[in-house]
Design a protein around this motif. Structure first.
Motif, mmCIF file in Angstrom:
data_model
loop_
_atom_site.group_PDB
_atom_site.id
_atom_site.type_symbol
_atom_site.label_atom_id
_atom_site.label_comp_id
_atom_site.label_asym_id
_atom_site.label_seq_id
_atom_site.Cartn_x
_atom_site.Cartn_y
_atom_site.Cartn_z
ATOM 1 N N HIS A 73 79.095 -33.198 46.198
ATOM 2 C CA HIS A 73 78.120 -34.040 46.872
ATOM 3 C C HIS A 73 77.207 -33.146 47.714
ATOM 4 O O HIS A 73 77.633 -32.064 48.146
ATOM 5 C CB HIS A 73 78.815 -35.069 47.764
ATOM 6 C CG HIS A 73 79.295 -36.277 47.034
ATOM 7 N ND1 HIS A 73 79.995 -37.298 47.656
ATOM 8 C CD2 HIS A 73 79.179 -36.657 45.733
ATOM 9 C CE1 HIS A 73 80.293 -38.247 46.773
ATOM 10 N NE2 HIS A 73 79.807 -37.874 45.604
ATOM 11 N N GLN A 109 77.422 -43.313 41.367
ATOM 12 C CA GLN A 109 78.142 -44.085 42.370
ATOM 13 C C GLN A 109 78.687 -45.388 41.799
ATOM 14 O O GLN A 109 78.214 -45.889 40.786
ATOM 15 C CB GLN A 109 77.219 -44.365 43.569
ATOM 16 C CG GLN A 109 76.891 -43.109 44.362
ATOM 17 C CD GLN A 109 75.653 -43.266 45.203
ATOM 18 O OE1 GLN A 109 74.588 -43.630 44.717
ATOM 19 N NE2 GLN A 109 75.781 -42.992 46.485
ATOM 20 N N HIS A 156 86.381 -40.819 45.377
ATOM 21 C CA HIS A 156 85.128 -40.539 46.078
ATOM 22 C C HIS A 156 84.190 -39.826 45.113
ATOM 23 O O HIS A 156 82.990 -40.062 45.103
ATOM 24 C CB HIS A 156 85.395 -39.702 47.320
ATOM 25 C CG HIS A 156 84.176 -39.486 48.159
ATOM 26 N ND1 HIS A 156 83.619 -40.479 48.937
ATOM 27 C CD2 HIS A 156 83.405 -38.392 48.323
ATOM 28 C CE1 HIS A 156 82.548 -40.003 49.550
ATOM 29 N NE2 HIS A 156 82.391 -38.745 49.200
ATOM 30 N N SER A 157 84.743 -38.943 44.317
ATOM 31 C CA SER A 157 84.079 -38.372 43.144
ATOM 32 C C SER A 157 85.162 -38.199 42.090
ATOM 33 O O SER A 157 86.358 -38.234 42.408
ATOM 34 C CB SER A 157 83.404 -37.030 43.471
ATOM 35 O OG SER A 157 84.369 -35.998 43.567
ATOM 36 N N HIS A 160 87.376 -35.144 43.106
ATOM 37 C CA HIS A 160 87.587 -34.911 44.533
ATOM 38 C C HIS A 160 88.988 -34.359 44.784
ATOM 39 O O HIS A 160 89.961 -34.807 44.192
ATOM 40 C CB HIS A 160 87.400 -36.212 45.312
ATOM 41 C CG HIS A 160 87.516 -36.035 46.796
ATOM 42 N ND1 HIS A 160 88.729 -35.928 47.442
ATOM 43 C CD2 HIS A 160 86.566 -35.904 47.753
ATOM 44 C CE1 HIS A 160 88.516 -35.759 48.735
ATOM 45 N NE2 HIS A 160 87.209 -35.743 48.944
ATOM 46 N N ASP A 175 86.594 -35.930 51.618
ATOM 47 C CA ASP A 175 86.097 -37.268 51.933
ATOM 48 C C ASP A 175 87.049 -38.362 51.467
ATOM 49 O O ASP A 175 86.670 -39.527 51.400
ATOM 50 C CB ASP A 175 84.718 -37.488 51.293
ATOM 51 C CG ASP A 175 83.604 -36.878 52.123
ATOM 52 O OD1 ASP A 175 83.907 -36.233 53.147
ATOM 53 O OD2 ASP A 175 82.424 -37.019 51.744
ATOM 54 N N SER A 186 86.483 -43.636 52.804
ATOM 55 C CA SER A 186 85.056 -43.484 52.562
ATOM 56 C C SER A 186 84.422 -44.850 52.320
ATOM 57 O O SER A 186 85.012 -45.715 51.667
ATOM 58 C CB SER A 186 84.835 -42.610 51.328
ATOM 59 O OG SER A 186 83.483 -42.633 50.934
ATOM 60 N N ARG A 188 82.523 -47.721 50.532
ATOM 61 C CA ARG A 188 82.486 -48.014 49.106
ATOM 62 C C ARG A 188 81.223 -47.483 48.404
ATOM 63 O O ARG A 188 81.330 -46.894 47.316
ATOM 64 C CB ARG A 188 82.592 -49.528 48.891
ATOM 65 C CG ARG A 188 82.618 -49.959 47.426
ATOM 66 C CD ARG A 188 82.391 -51.460 47.289
ATOM 67 N NE ARG A 188 83.409 -52.223 47.988
ATOM 68 C CZ ARG A 188 84.515 -52.668 47.421
ATOM 69 N NH1 ARG A 188 84.745 -52.441 46.148
ATOM 70 N NH2 ARG A 188 85.387 -53.364 48.123
ATOM 71 N N CYS A 191 81.272 -43.873 46.990
ATOM 72 C CA CYS A 191 82.312 -43.472 46.035
ATOM 73 C C CYS A 191 81.844 -43.649 44.591
ATOM 74 O O CYS A 191 81.034 -44.522 44.295
ATOM 75 C CB CYS A 191 83.572 -44.304 46.251
ATOM 76 S SG CYS A 191 84.331 -44.103 47.873
ATOM 77 N N TYR A 194 85.602 -46.786 43.909
ATOM 78 C CA TYR A 194 86.217 -47.121 45.192
ATOM 79 C C TYR A 194 87.675 -47.535 45.039
ATOM 80 O O TYR A 194 88.525 -47.176 45.851
ATOM 81 C CB TYR A 194 85.424 -48.240 45.868
ATOM 82 C CG TYR A 194 85.951 -48.610 47.229
ATOM 83 C CD1 TYR A 194 85.849 -47.729 48.295
ATOM 84 C CD2 TYR A 194 86.556 -49.849 47.439
ATOM 85 C CE1 TYR A 194 86.338 -48.057 49.552
ATOM 86 C CE2 TYR A 194 87.037 -50.191 48.691
ATOM 87 C CZ TYR A 194 86.927 -49.294 49.748
ATOM 88 O OH TYR A 194 87.407 -49.632 50.989
ATOM 89 N N CYS A 197 89.652 -44.498 44.774
ATOM 90 C CA CYS A 197 89.687 -43.834 46.084
ATOM 91 C C CYS A 197 90.780 -44.446 46.955
ATOM 92 O O CYS A 197 91.542 -43.737 47.622
ATOM 93 C CB CYS A 197 88.322 -43.952 46.757
ATOM 94 S SG CYS A 197 88.186 -43.064 48.324
#
Length: 242
Positions: A73, A109, A156-157, A160, A175, A186, A188, A191, A194, A197
C-alpha cells in the motif's frame, strides 16, 4: 514539540515515525553485526524521516541490508523504491503482494459495501514501483536479530503479513490491527477482503508476545497480547460483519 526521530522498543528494535508522532510508522531491527532490517517505508515523503531515524540510532542507510514490506500500500511501500536506491538493500514482500509492489499499485479494495465501492473509484493507490528481491511465505523465519517470523494475515491486502520477534516478544501488526483511538481492525474500505481480515486477525491472539508495534498508532509496551485478545473477544464472529 518535535517528535523523537526514533523510539527504542526493545534491545535492537526501533520504531521510526514517518507521519506525526505515530500516525504512520516504520520499524528497524539491528543485528549484532550492526546491520539493519527496515520494516515498511511509509509514504513517498517518508525517506528523509527514515534516514533521520536511522541517524538517531547511530546508523546510516548503508547499514540497511534488507527492506521488508508488510504489504503493498502507498503508506507502507511509498518510500520503498527510494530507500532501496539509497541503501542498495533488496525488498522482501509476501508472494501474494509481489505483483502490486512491482507495479506500484494497491490491490483492489473490497467492494462488498457502498463505502468500499466509493473508495475503489477514488484516485490514488499508486506509488513508485519497486523490484522485489525476496518473496516471503507464511511461517518463514528471517535471519534477522535472532529470528523474525513471518505471520500471514491476509485480508487488508492479499499478501499482508505481521512479524513476530520472539527474542524481544515483539509483534508488529502491520495493518492487520491499528491502534488509532484504541485497538481496532482496519476500516473495511481499506481492505481487499474485510471478512478475511477479520478472520486472520484472530491468528494474532494465539501468538506469544508482550510488546506490540503498530504501523498506525503508538506501541503497547505491556500487556499487548491481552489487549489484542480482549479486543478480538469483544468483536462478533469473524465471519460476521461489524
Amino acid at each position: 514539540m518535535a517528535h523523537p526521530p526514533a523510539i527504542e522498543l526493545a534491545p535492537g528494535a526501533w520504531r521510526i515515525p514517518t507521519v506525526g508522532s505515530a500516525q504512520v510508522n516504520s520499524f528497524a531491527f539491528v543485528d549484532d553485526d550492526g546491520s539493519v532490517t527496515l520494516v515498511d517505508t511509509g509514504l513517498t515523503s517518508a525517506p528523509p524521516r527514515i534516514v533521520a531515524g536511522l541517524a538517531a540510532m547511530g546508523k546510516h542507510p548503508s547499514d540497511v541490508t534488507r527492506i521488508v514490506l508488510t504489504h503493498a500500500h502507498p503508506d507502507h511501500g511509498g518510500g520503498a523504491a527510494e530507500m532501496a536506491r539509497q541503501t542498495g538493500a533488496p525488498v522482501a514482500v509476501h508472494s501474494d503482494d509481489v505483483p502490486y509492489a512491482e507495479q506500484g499499485r494497491s490491490p483492489r479494495q473490497d467492494r462488498s459495501t457502498p463505502a468500499g465501492r466509493v473508495f475503489a473509484r477514488l484516485p490514488g493507490g499508486r506509488f513508485p514501483p519497486v523490484p522485489v528481491g525476496e518473496s516471503l511465505t507464511d511461517g518463514q523465519v528471517l535471519d534477522v536479530a535472532g529470528g523474525v517470523r513471518v505471520v500471514a494475515t491476509p485480508g487488508h491486502s492479499p499478501g499482508h503479513i505481521s512479524l513476530l520477534h520472539a527474542t524481544t516478544r515483539l509483534l508488529i501488526t502491520g495493518d492487520a490491527i491499528f491502534n488509532v483511538l484504541g485497538v481496532r481492525l482496519s476500516p473495511r474500505p481499506l481492505c481487499s477482503d474485510y471478512r478475511m481480515c477479520r478472520r486472520t486477525a484472530h491468528v494474532l491472539a494465539e501468538l506469544d508476545y508482550e510488546l506490540v508495534g503498530f504501523t498506525h498508532g503508538p506501541e503497547i509496551r505491556h500487556g499487548g497480547r491481552e489487549a489484542i485478545r480482549s479486543y478480538l473477544a469483544r468483536t462478533v464472529d469473524a465471519d460476521t460483519p461489524e
